[in-house]
Design a protein around this motif. Structure first.
Motif, PDB file in Angstrom:
ATOM      1  N   ALA A  49      -9.751 -72.106 -24.873  1.00  0.00           N
ATOM      2  CA  ALA A  49     -10.505 -70.904 -25.238  1.00  0.00           C
ATOM      3  C   ALA A  49     -11.435 -71.191 -26.412  1.00  0.00           C
ATOM      4  N   THR A  50     -10.966 -71.983 -27.351  1.00  0.00           N
ATOM      5  CA  THR A  50     -11.778 -72.337 -28.517  1.00  0.00           C
ATOM      6  C   THR A  50     -12.961 -73.211 -28.112  1.00  0.00           C
ATOM      7  N   VAL A  51     -12.691 -74.195 -27.269  1.00  0.00           N
ATOM      8  CA  VAL A  51     -13.755 -75.107 -26.827  1.00  0.00           C
ATOM      9  C   VAL A  51     -14.793 -74.376 -25.988  1.00  0.00           C
ATOM     10  N   ASN A  52     -14.346 -73.546 -25.061  1.00  0.00           N
ATOM     11  CA  ASN A  52     -15.274 -72.832 -24.177  1.00  0.00           C
ATOM     12  C   ASN A  52     -15.985 -71.688 -24.877  1.00  0.00           C
ATOM     13  N   GLY A  53     -15.359 -71.136 -25.889  1.00  0.00           N
ATOM     14  CA  GLY A  53     -15.999 -70.109 -26.688  1.00  0.00           C
ATOM     15  C   GLY A  53     -16.183 -68.764 -26.024  1.00  0.00           C
ATOM     16  N   ASN A  54     -16.106 -68.709 -24.719  1.00  0.00           N
ATOM     17  CA  ASN A  54     -16.371 -67.441 -24.044  1.00  0.00           C
ATOM     18  C   ASN A  54     -15.178 -66.917 -23.243  1.00  0.00           C
ATOM     19  N   GLN A  55     -14.062 -67.604 -23.293  1.00  0.00           N
ATOM     20  CA  GLN A  55     -12.901 -67.175 -22.531  1.00  0.00           C
ATOM     21  C   GLN A  55     -11.934 -66.409 -23.415  1.00  0.00           C
ATOM     22  N   CYS A  56     -11.251 -65.481 -22.798  1.00  0.00           N
ATOM     23  CA  CYS A  56     -10.153 -64.838 -23.511  1.00  0.00           C
ATOM     24  C   CYS A  56      -8.931 -65.753 -23.352  1.00  0.00           C
ATOM     25  N   LEU A  57      -7.930 -65.523 -24.142  1.00  0.00           N
ATOM     26  CA  LEU A  57      -6.758 -66.386 -24.127  1.00  0.00           C
ATOM     27  C   LEU A  57      -6.055 -66.357 -22.770  1.00  0.00           C
ATOM     28  N   ASP A  58      -5.948 -65.190 -22.155  1.00  0.00           N
ATOM     29  CA  ASP A  58      -5.304 -65.105 -20.830  1.00  0.00           C
ATOM     30  C   ASP A  58      -6.031 -65.964 -19.796  1.00  0.00           C
ATOM     31  N   GLU A  59      -7.357 -65.902 -19.796  1.00  0.00           N
ATOM     32  CA  GLU A  59      -8.132 -66.714 -18.849  1.00  0.00           C
ATOM     33  C   GLU A  59      -7.904 -68.199 -19.093  1.00  0.00           C
ATOM     34  N   ALA A  60      -7.870 -68.588 -20.350  1.00  0.00           N
ATOM     35  CA  ALA A  60      -7.680 -69.996 -20.690  1.00  0.00           C
ATOM     36  C   ALA A  60      -6.279 -70.475 -20.308  1.00  0.00           C
TER      37      ALA A  60
END
Length: 164
Positions: A49-60
């Motif tokens: 989530a941190t690397v992608n910057g656009n995901q919420c934690l659930d998605e990650a």
């Protein structure tokens, strides 16, 4: 970012509060395995989530199961966990910490279930075979061999302690 970190820490705290106790049967092993997998998915999901910057934690977190690269990385992390558990068995046991090897009362049972887990984490037949994943596949292969060796060495130490 602050809200993502706060969510991660809260979820980790929740997992730790529900952490299963060591020493049981096959069902306890399953509980501890699920707990260890959930912690690894949460942590890897936080990184994703941190690397992608656009995901919420659930998605990650879901991505650690369905995205090939993150799933292989998760399997590598789990193999490293098995290695750590094999090396730190005595510390985990004396500290009352749940691990793959302390999950069951007889160590021999924990060793067999851990060996099977190592095989399961190494099995990536269902994951897409692309050139992009080759480095991760090779890494998983090498880490899996190390995990199998670590579990085997712990088994030999156990047998030596029993005088067999």
């Amino acid at each position: 970012m602050d809200s993502l970190i706060a969510e991660y820490l809260q979820r980790l705290k929740d997992l730790e509060h529900r952490r299963p106790l060591p020493g049981g049967d096959d069902s306890r092993f399953h509980e501890i395995r699920c707990y260890r997998e959930a912690v690894a998915r949460l942590s890897l999901g936080m990184v994703a989530a941190t690397v992608n910057g656009n995901q919420c934690l659930d998605e990650a977190i879901r991505a650690t199961a369905r995205d090939a690269d993150l799933n292989i990385l998760w399997r590598i992390v789990m193999q490293c966990q098995l290695i750590d558990d094999a090396l730190d068995y005595s510390k985990d046991l004396s500290g009352g910490l749940p691990s793959f090897l302390t999950a069951t009362a007889p160590l021999s049972q924990g060793l067999e279930l851990t060996r099977r887990s190592a095989l399961g984490y190494a099995d990536i037949r269902d994951i897409l075979r692309t050139g992009d994943l080759f480095p991760l596949r090779v890494t998983l292969l090498l880490v899996s061999l190390c995990a199998k060796l670590a579990v085997r060495l712990r088994h030999l130490r156990h047998c030596a302690a029993l005088g067999r």
